[in-house]
Design an enzyme around this catalytic site. Sequence first.
Site, PDB file in Angstrom:
ATOM      1  N   PHE A 283       6.167   2.592  -4.619  1.00  0.00           N
ATOM      2  CA  PHE A 283       7.560   2.789  -4.211  1.00  0.00           C
ATOM      3  C   PHE A 283       8.135   4.154  -4.583  1.00  0.00           C
ATOM      4  CE2 PHE A 283       6.992  -1.822  -4.735  1.00  0.00           C
ATOM      5  CZ  PHE A 283       7.244  -2.224  -3.422  1.00  0.00           C
TER       6      PHE A 283
ATOM      7  N   ASP B   2       0.858  -1.188   0.000  1.00  0.00           N
ATOM      8  CA  ASP B   2       0.000   0.000   0.000  1.00  0.00           C
ATOM      9  C   ASP B   2       0.893   1.237   0.000  1.00  0.00           C
ATOM     10  OD1 ASP B   2       0.855  -0.333   2.606  1.00  0.00           O
ATOM     11  OD2 ASP B   2      -1.076   0.026   3.526  1.00  0.00           O
TER      12      ASP B   2
ATOM     13  N   TYR C 268       2.912   4.749   0.898  1.00  0.00           N
ATOM     14  CA  TYR C 268       3.569   5.252   2.103  1.00  0.00           C
ATOM     15  C   TYR C 268       2.546   6.015   2.949  1.00  0.00           C
ATOM     16  CZ  TYR C 268       7.879   4.461  -0.626  1.00  0.00           C
ATOM     17  OH  TYR C 268       8.893   3.917  -1.376  1.00  0.00           O
TER      18      TYR C 268
ATOM     19  N   HIS D  24       9.340  -8.440   0.284  1.00  0.00           N
ATOM     20  CA  HIS D  24       9.162  -7.004   0.072  1.00  0.00           C
ATOM     21  C   HIS D  24      10.482  -6.292   0.401  1.00  0.00           C
ATOM     22  CE1 HIS D  24       7.523  -2.943   0.791  1.00  0.00           C
ATOM     23  NE2 HIS D  24       6.511  -3.322   0.036  1.00  0.00           N
TER      24      HIS D  24
END
Length: 219
Positions: free
Chosen positions: A76, A63, A65, A183
């Site tokens: 990202f 999801d 930041y 991740h």
Amino acid sequence: MTPLDVSNLGAWSDLPFFETTLPRIEAALAAEERPVFPPAKAVFNALERCQPEDTRVVILGQDPYHTPGKADGLAFSIPQDFGGRLDSLGNIFKEIETDLGQVRTRTDLQDWADQGVLLLNTALTVPQGAAKAHAKLGWSVLVQEVLAKLADRPCVYLLWGGPAQKIGRHIDPHQNLKIETAHPSPLSVYRGFFGARPFSRSNAWLQARGMGVINWANP
């Protein structure tokens, strides 16, 4: 949160999600008392910047930041003037350097999107300070429909983290290049993200099919 802008979706606009599921999500967002990220105008940024016919690589994250000023609607990616900790993105940059011997310092990943990299999270919104709090709002319906729309063409799929791998479990590994790793978050990056070489493997696969490589380094 102000209403979401769906006027620039292009070929994605015919996905059933926008009529069947989005109204319910918008109602939930309207009732959300906490600040929500990214800003409403950027929620569909990933789809707007990378149309289906241009998509060569799909990077699925988790999801956005949940820190103010950090999410820009591309998984990202961080606005160039953010100035704070890079966390997951910093680890992605380390892997690019190890994998390719190239340097990436630009935090805004729009140039990746413009090369056909769909930077999509499995949830497109998040309240401030509450990671994964919108994971069950219904965004997964959109992501599943996006993957289904892309199923008629070979693509690279980089599935980073459990949520991405779960939603991408039906992706055909024979037609596509499917790379599943931990991740890149500081909490999990040493569990298989570092050393997976996703960038060189993606480019080798694309080049072998005459699809052109991605410049992962600074533009």
